[in-house]
Design an enzyme around this catalytic site. Structure first.
Site, PDB file in Angstrom:
ATOM      1  N   LYS A 175     -34.146  13.561 -76.795  1.00 15.71           N
ATOM      2  CA  LYS A 175     -34.340  12.113 -76.792  1.00 15.71           C
ATOM      3  C   LYS A 175     -32.986  11.444 -76.598  1.00 15.71           C
ATOM      4  O   LYS A 175     -32.144  11.454 -77.495  1.00 15.71           O
ATOM      5  CB  LYS A 175     -34.957  11.623 -78.102  1.00 15.71           C
ATOM      6  CG  LYS A 175     -35.419  10.158 -78.003  1.00 15.71           C
ATOM      7  CD  LYS A 175     -35.409   9.428 -79.324  1.00 15.71           C
ATOM      8  CE  LYS A 175     -34.104   8.725 -79.592  1.00 15.71           C
ATOM      9  NZ  LYS A 175     -33.804   7.603 -78.664  1.00 15.71           N
ATOM     10  N   GLU A 250     -23.339  15.098 -86.086  1.00 17.34           N
ATOM     11  CA  GLU A 250     -21.982  14.596 -85.923  1.00 17.34           C
ATOM     12  C   GLU A 250     -22.067  13.079 -85.844  1.00 17.34           C
ATOM     13  O   GLU A 250     -22.844  12.539 -85.046  1.00 17.34           O
ATOM     14  CB  GLU A 250     -21.320  15.186 -84.683  1.00 17.34           C
ATOM     15  CG  GLU A 250     -21.059  16.680 -84.789  1.00 17.34           C
ATOM     16  CD  GLU A 250     -20.205  17.072 -85.987  1.00 17.34           C
ATOM     17  OE1 GLU A 250     -19.373  16.240 -86.426  1.00 17.34           O
ATOM     18  OE2 GLU A 250     -20.369  18.192 -86.493  1.00 17.34           O
ATOM     19  N   CYS A 284     -16.553   8.047 -80.866  1.00 13.54           N
ATOM     20  CA  CYS A 284     -16.481   8.394 -82.293  1.00 13.54           C
ATOM     21  C   CYS A 284     -15.106   8.909 -82.675  1.00 13.54           C
ATOM     22  O   CYS A 284     -14.724   8.868 -83.847  1.00 13.54           O
ATOM     23  CB  CYS A 284     -17.553   9.411 -82.646  1.00 13.54           C
ATOM     24  SG  CYS A 284     -17.483  10.940 -81.683  1.00 13.54           S
ATOM     25  N   GLU A 384     -16.165   1.728 -89.526  1.00 16.04           N
ATOM     26  CA  GLU A 384     -16.091   2.024 -88.098  1.00 16.04           C
ATOM     27  C   GLU A 384     -16.385   0.780 -87.279  1.00 16.04           C
ATOM     28  O   GLU A 384     -17.406   0.121 -87.467  1.00 16.04           O
ATOM     29  CB  GLU A 384     -17.078   3.133 -87.731  1.00 16.04           C
ATOM     30  CG  GLU A 384     -16.976   3.566 -86.276  1.00 16.04           C
ATOM     31  CD  GLU A 384     -17.864   4.755 -85.962  1.00 16.04           C
ATOM     32  OE1 GLU A 384     -17.427   5.625 -85.191  1.00 16.04           O
ATOM     33  OE2 GLU A 384     -18.986   4.817 -86.488  1.00 16.04           O
TER      34      GLU A 384
END
Length: 483
Positions: A175, A250, A284, A384
């Site tokens: 997906k 992750e 990331c 973040e």
């Protein structure tokens, strides 16, 4: 007329059972729709899982080098379509042409790599305690795996999950993120043309709740590999854990680069600039924190401001230095953090503005942004920010720099810029991150070594890429044979 793209299930390109689609727009020009994609339902996800389960035995029983031949042929076909894939990636995700081309090449290289690694899938032979006995291990595929991938690397990350999964003999349901689902379609077309058995790999587009959740929690899914936010990854891991399904996630990062007095400051500014503003900061592993020794702090701030202000911004197809955010919501998130940083007292030294005039009017653009005098308890230093925003903090010595670098909930990638070998060694030994770099940007990964994070950046179970990529997708059976 804008094209409508289908799911790939059981070797066929088919519509969703609901018959509904969603549009994906060019982030550099939101008036341009790049495609309509299937708004799939739970029933579609289950159909794909059923197809993968049905294909398990045929694919797993194929000799590994034959599976490798399919992956090798896929790589060749993708290589022949590199320009098409690059342009597709630019138009749906917003990367610059150079960045997108590099990512597509990465996907090609990954398929070539795991095509060769199929010849190494085996086990180990050990010495038994008695005579006339054999003692050895063999590696077997998990079965059917679910792969849930993000929009920021929409072909590289699917490749580094799908290629080792298939190499090891698993079947898969993938997906992709709804913001950028089109470029991975090209990968599946190449797999199909390369002779992949029907059902061995399946592609289903749609929302996380309708497709991702059911994949993670399905009883016939034997492993789940996820890349995305920490909040969603934690939910996926918890869902999979209910059935003791093997899971690998992750997730986010708040990646530091420590700059010491021995560093060449111009070099340090370039390392931070590329790490912070490359791919529009939508990585990331992007450098979001510069932790700078007080002796070179002012010089560094001046150098990084100069670097940021030199960046050319524009549509990715024009191949500027930096493209747009992938979507309006992502842009809004970055602008919100800029406001938060101002409110908390960080000093805005450059950037921080949405670009809305002329060529930027219909896109999701923002200036590269640098905040100075950032305290480590500010949200801009702890949370973040998935955009081109760099927080610069001042420290008095190496020990304080290391402490500040480690004082976050994340631990994905980290680097130090120094000419002092002792500092470099101490940093590598003591930094709490899955990737540690010396005199390099926090972004950029080799495909043949493990990748993963510490703390809230990972489920801390299995690594990705290299041999570690095969470790996740295989189980080890120990065999005792008395002959």
């Amino acid at each position: 007329m804008t094209e409508t793209y289908n799911n790939y299930v059981g070797g066929e390109w088919i519509e969703s059972t609901a018959g509904e689609t969603f549009a994906v727009r060019n982030p550099a020009d939101s008036d341009e729709i790049v495609g309509h994609f299937q708004a799939s339902t739970t029933a579609d996800a289950e159909e794909a899982i059923d197809a993968a389960v049905a294909a398990q035995d045929e694919w797993a029983n194929m000799p590994s080098p034959e599976r490798g031949a399919v992956l090798n042929s896929t790589a060749k076909r993708l290589e022949a379509r590199k320009e098409e894939a690059t342009e597709t990636l630019v138009r749906e995700e917003g990367k610059t042409y150079s960045e997108a081309s590099g990512e597509v090449q990465r996907a090609i290289d990954i398929f070539y790599y795991y095509a060769q690694k199929t010849r190494d899938i085996g086990g180990t032979v050990k010495s038994p305690s008695g005579q006339d006995k054999d003692l050895y291990t063999k590696r077997e595929p998990l079965g059917t795996v679910g792969l849930i991938t993000p929009w920021n690397y929409p072909i590289a990350i699917p490749a580094w999950k799908l290629a080792p999964a298939l190499a090891a003999g698993n079947t898969a349901v993938l997906k992709p993120a709804s913001a950028a689902p089109n470029v991975v379609r090209i990968v599946f077309e190449c797999l199909d043309e390369a002779g992949l058995p029907d059902g061995a790999a399946n592609l289903v587009t749609g929302s996380g709740s309708e497709v991702g959740g059911p994949i993670a929690g399905h009883e016939d899914i034997d492993g789940v590999s996820f890349t995305g936010s920490t909040a969603v990854g934690t939910s996926v891991a918890q869902t999979a854990a209910e059935d003791l399904t093997r899971v690998q996630a992750e997730m986010g990062g708040k990646n530091p680069t420590v700059v010491m007095p021995s560093a060449d400051i111009e070099e340090a500014a370039e390392i931070l600039g590329v790490g912070a503003f490359g791919t529009t900061g939508q990585s990331c592993t992007a450098a979001s924190r510069a932790i700078v020794h007080e002796d070179v702090y002012d010089e560094f701030v001046g150098a990084i401001v100069e670097y940021a202000e030199s960046i050319e911004i524009g549509s990715g197809m024009d191949d500027p230095d930096m493209g747009p955010h992938v979507s309006e919501s992502e842009l809004d998130g970055t602008l919100e953090y800029i406001d938060i940083a101002k409110d908390e007292g960080a000093k805005l030294v450059t950037g921080g503005e949405e670009l809305t005039d002329g060529e930027y009017a219909d896109g999701y653009f923002v200036d590269p942004t640098v905040f100075a005098d950032v305290e480590n308890d500010m949200r801009i230093a702890q949370e973040e920010v998935f955009g081109p925003v760099l927080a610069v903090s001042k420290v008095s010595d190496f020990e304080e720099g290391l402490a500040v670098a480690n004082d976050v909930d994340y631990g994905l990638s980290a680097s130090i810029v120094t000419e002092d070998l002792n500092e470099a060694g101490e940093f590598v030994d003591r930094i709490e991150a899955g990737v540690a770099k010396v005199n390099e940007k926090t972004t950029g990964l080799e495909l043949h070594v493990p990748f993963g994070g510490y703390k809230q950046s990972s489920t801390n179970t299995y690594r990705e890429q290299g041999d570690a990529g095969l470790d996740f997708f295989t189980s080890t059976k120990t065999v005792y044979r008395n002959y």
